[in-house]
Design an enzyme around this catalytic site. Structure first.
Site, PDB file in Angstrom:
ATOM      1  N   GLY A   8       2.513  56.899  44.480  1.00 17.23           N
ATOM      2  CA  GLY A   8       3.719  55.671  45.062  1.00 17.23           C
ATOM      3  C   GLY A   8       3.854  56.462  46.744  1.00 17.23           C
ATOM      4  O   GLY A   8       5.462  56.706  47.356  1.00 17.23           O
ATOM      5  N   GLY A  11       5.411  55.119  49.798  1.00 22.20           N
ATOM      6  CA  GLY A  11       6.755  54.656  50.283  1.00 22.20           C
ATOM      7  C   GLY A  11       8.349  55.146  50.926  1.00 22.20           C
ATOM      8  O   GLY A  11       7.809  56.523  51.326  1.00 22.20           O
ATOM      9  N   ASP A  34      -1.797  56.949  46.477  1.00 21.45           N
ATOM     10  CA  ASP A  34      -0.731  55.507  46.999  1.00 21.45           C
ATOM     11  C   ASP A  34      -1.957  54.457  47.333  1.00 21.45           C
ATOM     12  O   ASP A  34      -3.578  55.145  47.442  1.00 21.45           O
ATOM     13  CB  ASP A  34      -0.407  55.105  48.639  1.00 21.45           C
ATOM     14  CG  ASP A  34       0.379  54.504  48.041  1.00 21.45           C
ATOM     15  OD1 ASP A  34       0.491  53.565  47.812  1.00 21.45           O
ATOM     16  OD2 ASP A  34       2.037  54.786  48.707  1.00 21.45           O
ATOM     17  N   ARG A  36      -2.910  53.270  49.276  1.00 19.63           N
ATOM     18  CA  ARG A  36      -4.816  53.594  51.283  1.00 19.63           C
ATOM     19  C   ARG A  36      -3.349  54.833  51.066  1.00 19.63           C
ATOM     20  O   ARG A  36      -2.115  55.156  50.975  1.00 19.63           O
ATOM     21  CB  ARG A  36      -3.651  52.524  51.722  1.00 19.63           C
ATOM     22  CG  ARG A  36      -4.501  51.247  51.307  1.00 19.63           C
ATOM     23  CD  ARG A  36      -3.918  50.099  52.790  1.00 19.63           C
ATOM     24  NE  ARG A  36      -4.953  50.889  53.748  1.00 19.63           N
ATOM     25  CZ  ARG A  36      -4.738  50.720  55.180  1.00 19.63           C
ATOM     26  NH1 ARG A  36      -3.790  49.531  55.230  1.00 19.63           N
ATOM     27  NH2 ARG A  36      -4.872  50.994  56.143  1.00 19.63           N
ATOM     28  N   ASP A  48      -5.357  53.282  42.594  1.00 22.02           N
ATOM     29  CA  ASP A  48      -4.288  52.612  42.032  1.00 22.02           C
ATOM     30  C   ASP A  48      -3.669  52.984  40.790  1.00 22.02           C
ATOM     31  O   ASP A  48      -4.200  53.752  40.022  1.00 22.02           O
ATOM     32  CB  ASP A  48      -5.007  51.255  41.290  1.00 22.02           C
ATOM     33  CG  ASP A  48      -4.626  50.210  40.709  1.00 22.02           C
ATOM     34  OD1 ASP A  48      -3.534  50.453  40.765  1.00 22.02           O
ATOM     35  OD2 ASP A  48      -4.854  49.403  40.186  1.00 22.02           O
ATOM     36  N   TYR A 138      13.468  43.709  38.014  1.00 22.13           N
ATOM     37  CA  TYR A 138      13.361  44.605  38.556  1.00 22.13           C
ATOM     38  C   TYR A 138      14.955  46.151  37.996  1.00 22.13           C
ATOM     39  O   TYR A 138      14.142  46.505  37.166  1.00 22.13           O
ATOM     40  CB  TYR A 138      13.501  45.201  40.039  1.00 22.13           C
ATOM     41  CG  TYR A 138      14.029  46.430  40.415  1.00 22.13           C
ATOM     42  CD1 TYR A 138      12.328  47.585  40.297  1.00 22.13           C
ATOM     43  CD2 TYR A 138      15.070  46.979  41.443  1.00 22.13           C
ATOM     44  CE1 TYR A 138      12.811  48.715  41.361  1.00 22.13           C
ATOM     45  CE2 TYR A 138      15.192  48.476  42.089  1.00 22.13           C
ATOM     46  CZ  TYR A 138      14.196  48.811  41.835  1.00 22.13           C
ATOM     47  OH  TYR A 138      14.199  50.145  41.701  1.00 22.13           O
ATOM     48  N   LYS A 142      13.924  48.687  34.970  1.00 17.96           N
ATOM     49  CA  LYS A 142      14.713  49.644  35.264  1.00 17.96           C
ATOM     50  C   LYS A 142      15.383  50.265  33.776  1.00 17.96           C
ATOM     51  O   LYS A 142      15.539  51.482  32.986  1.00 17.96           O
ATOM     52  CB  LYS A 142      15.355  49.808  36.387  1.00 17.96           C
ATOM     53  CG  LYS A 142      15.110  50.069  37.645  1.00 17.96           C
ATOM     54  CD  LYS A 142      13.795  51.318  37.910  1.00 17.96           C
ATOM     55  CE  LYS A 142      13.150  51.452  38.831  1.00 17.96           C
ATOM     56  NZ  LYS A 142      11.692  52.846  39.025  1.00 17.96           N
TER      57      LYS A 142
END
Length: 306
Positions: A8, A11, A34, A36, A48, A138, A142
């Site tokens: 990630g 981000g 990431d 991309r 991925d 979310y 968590k």
């Protein structure tokens, strides 16, 4: 020096964490991954994070021993596609925890959030150990993730470390679909339009943190001796708390003529279920946490860069 992988990496947190890790350890020792990779600086790979085979292959091929697993679908976006959010948020965590369980990794970082709290959690000076009854997918993911991290620590000896981030404010990347994103959007709107329409009400107080403090907290936690870390789930960390009205007033004091209005949407109910101010005594005690940015310093820095 152990090689590091940031999943990630493109981000909001990942962009600045990669830079900080490379400054600390050398660029050649920090891999960025990431979906991309075209905007990432090398060494980087398009990956991925839900593909366990691909993640494992990269870790083994490059001799990576430490992973920062930042991939997640945030609160507001997650409510629009809860099944997808749950799968993404949990599958990516298990892939990394299982590699650590098998001895492929020495240390793991995984971020939790104030979203793990809920409407019956004490909202002022929310303690480290308290009622946690999240109302979003979310937040549920968590809280579940915190407990799984604790389980892997206790059952398998995995060195996994975690912070409950408050709302994070930065200027280097656009917001990623969270309920606290108004505190980033407002600066862009102030610079572009001289006004802002908040999706939270004027008095909605939430805990916030400048990204520089968040990155520093992350690196401090990961550098702390394992034997000092008494919290087995995720550490509370705090910096500053404010409402949209207070933030707007601080901006207007520096940008005369700036105005704000309010049109609360579905995110208001989410914000109302979260703490207003966090007690982070355990983080201060165990590994010396202390923030540097108050509201004035945060506003000055954001306006200087946007």
């Amino acid at each position: 020096m152990n090689k590091v992988l940031v999943l990630g990496a493109g981000g909001q947190i990942g962009t600045e964490l990669v830079a900080a890790l490379r400054a600390e350890r050398g660029s050649e020792n920090v891999w960025a991954a990431d979906l991309r990779a075209d905007a990432l600086t090398q060494p980087a790979v398009a990956l991925d994070a839900t593909d366990a085979v691909a993640v494992r292959a990269l870790v083994q091929r490059e001799g990576i021993r430490e992973v920062y697993q930042l991939v997640a679908m945030l609160s507001a976006t997650g409510e629009k596609m809860p099944a997808k959010a749950w799968a993404l948020n949990m599958d990516t965590l298990f892939i990394v925890l299982d590699m650590a369980k098998e001895g492929l990794l020495d240390r793991v970082f995984w971020p939790s959030s104030i979203a793990a709290f809920g409407p019956t959690t004490p909202r002022l000076d929310t303690p480290q150990y308290t009622v946690m009854d999240p109302t979003t997918v979310y937040g549920v993911s968590k809280l579940a993730g915190e407990l799984w991290c604790q389980y892997y620590r206790q059952k398998f000896g995995v060195d996994v470390r975690s912070l409950r981030y408050p709302g994070l404010i930065s200027w280097k990347t656009p917001p990623g679909g969270g309920t606290t994103d108004y505190a980033i959007d407002i600066f862009h709107s102030a610079g572009r339009d001289g006004r802002y329409t908040s999706f939270l009400g004027p008095d909605t107080r939430l805990p916030m943190m400048h990204m520089e403090d968040a990155i520093r907290a992350t690196l401090q936690l990961m550098a702390a001796p394992k034997e000092l870390l008494r919290v087995q789930t995720s550490y509370n960390v705090a910096a500053v708390d404010f409402s949209p009205a207070e933030l707007a007033a601080a901006i207007a004091a520096r940008m005369p003529g700036f105005t704000i209005d309010y049109q609360a949407d579905f995110r208001q109910a989410i914000a109302d279920s979260w703490p207003q101010r966090i007690d982070d005594a355990e983080a201060r005690r165990d590994w010396g946490w202390s923030p540097r940015y108050d509201l004035d310093a945060l506003v000055d820095d954001m306006l200087a860069h946007i």
